[in-house]
Design a protein around this motif. Structure first.
Motif, PDB file in Angstrom:
ATOM      1  N   LEU A   1      -3.489  -0.856  -7.693  1.00  0.00           N
ATOM      2  CA  LEU A   1      -3.559   0.539  -7.245  1.00  0.00           C
ATOM      3  C   LEU A   1      -4.922   0.890  -6.651  1.00  0.00           C
ATOM      4  CD1 LEU A   1      -1.762   2.379 -10.199  1.00  0.00           C
ATOM      5  CD2 LEU A   1      -0.785   1.516  -8.074  1.00  0.00           C
TER       6      LEU A   1
ATOM      7  N   ALA B   1       1.562   7.308  -6.245  1.00  0.00           N
ATOM      8  CA  ALA B   1       1.644   6.134  -7.108  1.00  0.00           C
ATOM      9  C   ALA B   1       0.614   6.154  -8.227  1.00  0.00           C
ATOM     10  CB  ALA B   1       1.488   4.864  -6.270  1.00  0.00           C
TER      11      ALA B   1
ATOM     12  N   ASN C   1       6.688   8.719  -4.549  1.00  0.00           N
ATOM     13  CA  ASN C   1       6.958   7.393  -5.098  1.00  0.00           C
ATOM     14  C   ASN C   1       8.152   7.501  -6.041  1.00  0.00           C
ATOM     15  OD1 ASN C   1       5.673   4.637  -4.976  1.00  0.00           O
ATOM     16  ND2 ASN C   1       5.905   4.853  -7.198  1.00  0.00           N
TER      17      ASN C   1
ATOM     18  N   ASN D   1       0.800  -1.227   0.000  1.00  0.00           N
ATOM     19  CA  ASN D   1       0.000   0.000   0.000  1.00  0.00           C
ATOM     20  C   ASN D   1       0.834   1.280   0.000  1.00  0.00           C
ATOM     21  OD1 ASN D   1      -2.735  -0.757  -0.205  1.00  0.00           O
ATOM     22  ND2 ASN D   1      -2.707  -1.519   1.894  1.00  0.00           N
TER      23      ASN D   1
ATOM     24  N   ALA E   1      -4.409   3.135  -3.641  1.00  0.00           N
ATOM     25  CA  ALA E   1      -3.395   4.185  -3.732  1.00  0.00           C
ATOM     26  C   ALA E   1      -3.951   5.556  -3.368  1.00  0.00           C
ATOM     27  CB  ALA E   1      -2.809   4.217  -5.142  1.00  0.00           C
TER      28      ALA E   1
END
Length: 505
Positions: free
Chosen positions: A225, A235, A370, A218, A228
């Motif tokens: 996703l 992400a 990310n 996560n 997300a």
């Protein structure tokens, strides 16, 4: 000049006198005296102002049926408002509420300028006096209980809003009439709450680590996703598809719904919500409201709802790095014990509860990043609840609440090797390591995904299978989501089977 000063002083004095006036409601309550035409004053009837139980009185014997209620409120607060007087009698079918409109013209001249007297005229119980009047002991008991109840405030309220209708705890007195008559002690107040299973204020901590079908992925998600939007908005900018909508729910007490859309080549916008509901029977210790001498344990039905809405914009800085911001609105709602009325009927004990309704709401913000280290390694970082939102840590006795700080830090690492991905998530709260989880997912064939994960500290695990758009999962939170009041027949799968969908388009 002296005359002007005198007039101003007189005006100020008169204003202070008016502001200091206290409203007194008086009158005579009558009942039927052995016929439908003859009446007399009703004695030992409890009269409770619904806005201030501490001001409750009992009708007198000399003169019969007379009452005088010192409301404890300033005349300026009650003028041009309806107020309610609630009566407690033995008669179940009698009219229980008398509404009185307070206006300045009702005040009769009296020698005490600090009080405003309002007279209730023609108040009558349409029932025989013997069927309405309470015994002396019962009347004293109920009156003493009323005096221990809290008063309300009407400052700034709309006319009649709190004063118009009786507050909920007044209804408890109806139950107490039978209870007192059979020797039961009547009204109780909670003095301590024994430990329970429900963990208040933890749903934002447990959802990414334990209460998920994407365990271990996560904080740096890759293939899946669907969460997300909640835990690492950055992400989203790495998505292979411009749009997504995802659902995961056990259709009982836990639901996650989210989606995102590509706005420009580098900018995405996500939206989602998480909802949890828990309940259990909790032991609380209660004490007699009148004497304070008797301690009992009762089973209290507690219900907790915690939910949040997320708005998550994300931006792709370059092919390797992306950043996201999440604005969230967080709610917590639960019932908190206030008063308990106890009754016995045919040897069976009954408890009647009036609760405080606790509602807490906060706006907070997350920041996430990310980074694709190389073709097979990806890392993510989330700083959550930067504003330091606090939720209640448990039910509480008045003025003894505890809180859980929601600020937390999530770190994720994802390793990619062909069909197999391995992920590690670590969540740190403001005080300690909350948990670390390990997850794997595998693509067995086109449009298929198998995933499993384990959280080491909570000892929870999940298994998930997705085929094209639809998925099913088994999530064992190790009693992090409690549902003990409405338990299914098969306790093994009670609230642990989840299903949902993922549409990428």
């Amino acid at each position: 000049m002296k005359i002007t000063f005198f007039l101003i002083s007189l005006f100020v004095i008169s204003m202070n006198t008016t502001m200091a006036q206290e409203v007194i409601i008086k009158g005579t309550l009558r009942c039927l005296n052995n016929s439908t035409t003859s009446t007399r004053g009703a004695v030992n009837i409890i009269i409770i102002p619904s806005f201030n139980p501490k001001a409750a009185v009992a009708t007198t014997t000399t003169p019969q049926g007379f009452f005088q209620v010192n409301t404890g409120w300033n005349a300026n607060d009650l003028k041009d408002k309806n107020v309610s007087l609630y009566i407690i009698t033995k008669c179940n079918n009698c009219k229980k509420v008398q509404r009185v409109f307070i206006s300045e013209d009702m005040d009769k001249r009296n020698t005490d300028l600090s009080k405003m007297y309002v007279t209730v005229k023609g108040w009558k119980i349409l029932e025989n006096c013997k069927e309405s009047e309470l015994p002396d002991i019962m009347s004293e008991k109920l009156l003493d209980s009323a005096h221990h109840l809290p008063a309300l405030s009407v400052d700034g309220k709309a006319p009649g809003s709190p004063a118009l209708g009786p507050v909920s705890f007044i209804n408890l007195f109806e139950k107490l009439i039978t209870a007192v008559a059979t020797g039961n002690t009547g009204l109780f107040k909670p003095t301590s709450i024994q430990p329970g299973k429900i963990r208040y204020g933890r749903f934002l901590h447990s959802s990414p680590i334990t209460n998920t079908d994407n365990t271990g992925f996560n904080f740096s998600p890759s293939r899946n996703l669907s969460e997300a939007v909640f835990w690492n908005a950055a992400a989203i900018a790495n998505s292979n598809k411009p749009n997504n909508i995802s659902l995961l729910s056990n259709f009982k007490n836990n639901t996650k719904l989210s989606g995102y859309q590509q706005i420009t080549k580098q900018f995405y916008l996500g939206l989602g919500g998480i909802y949890t509901r828990q309940d259990e029977l909790r032991n609380i210790q209660v004490t007699d409201l009148s004497t304070g001498s008797l301690d009992l344990l009762v089973r209290y039905p507690e219900k907790l709802k915690e939910f949040a809405i997320f708005l998550s914009p994300a931006y792709a800085i370059n092919n390797k790095m992306s950043a996201g911001v999440t604005i969230k609105s967080v709610w917590q709602q639960f019932n908190n014990p206030n008063l308990i009325a106890m009754e016995q009927e045919n040897g069976t004990a009954y408890n009647f509860f009036t609760d405080d309704s606790i509602n807490r709401h906060h706006i907070d913000i997350d920041a996430s990043f990310n980074y694709k280290i190389n073709s097979f390694l990806q890392a993510g970082v989330s700083v959550m609840n930067v504003a330091g939102t606090k939720l209640y840590a448990d039910m509480f006795i008045r003025d003894s609440a505890r809180y859980v700080n929601q600020r937390a830090y999530g770190v994720g690492l994802c390793y990619k090797n062909g069909r197999l991905n391995v992920g590690v998530d670590v969540l740190l709260t403001d005080k300690e390591l909350y948990d670390a989880s390990l997850g794997v997912n595998y693509v067995p064939f086109n449009d298929g995904l198998v995933a499993a994960g384990y959280a080491f500290k909570q000892k929870s695990f999940s298994v998930m299978f997705k085929l094209k758009h639809f998925k099913i999962a088994y999530i064992n939170t190790n009693n992090l989501v409690i549902n003990n009041i409405r338990v299914g027949k098969n306790k093994v799968f009670n609230g642990q089977i989840y299903s949902g969908f993922v549409f990428d388009f």
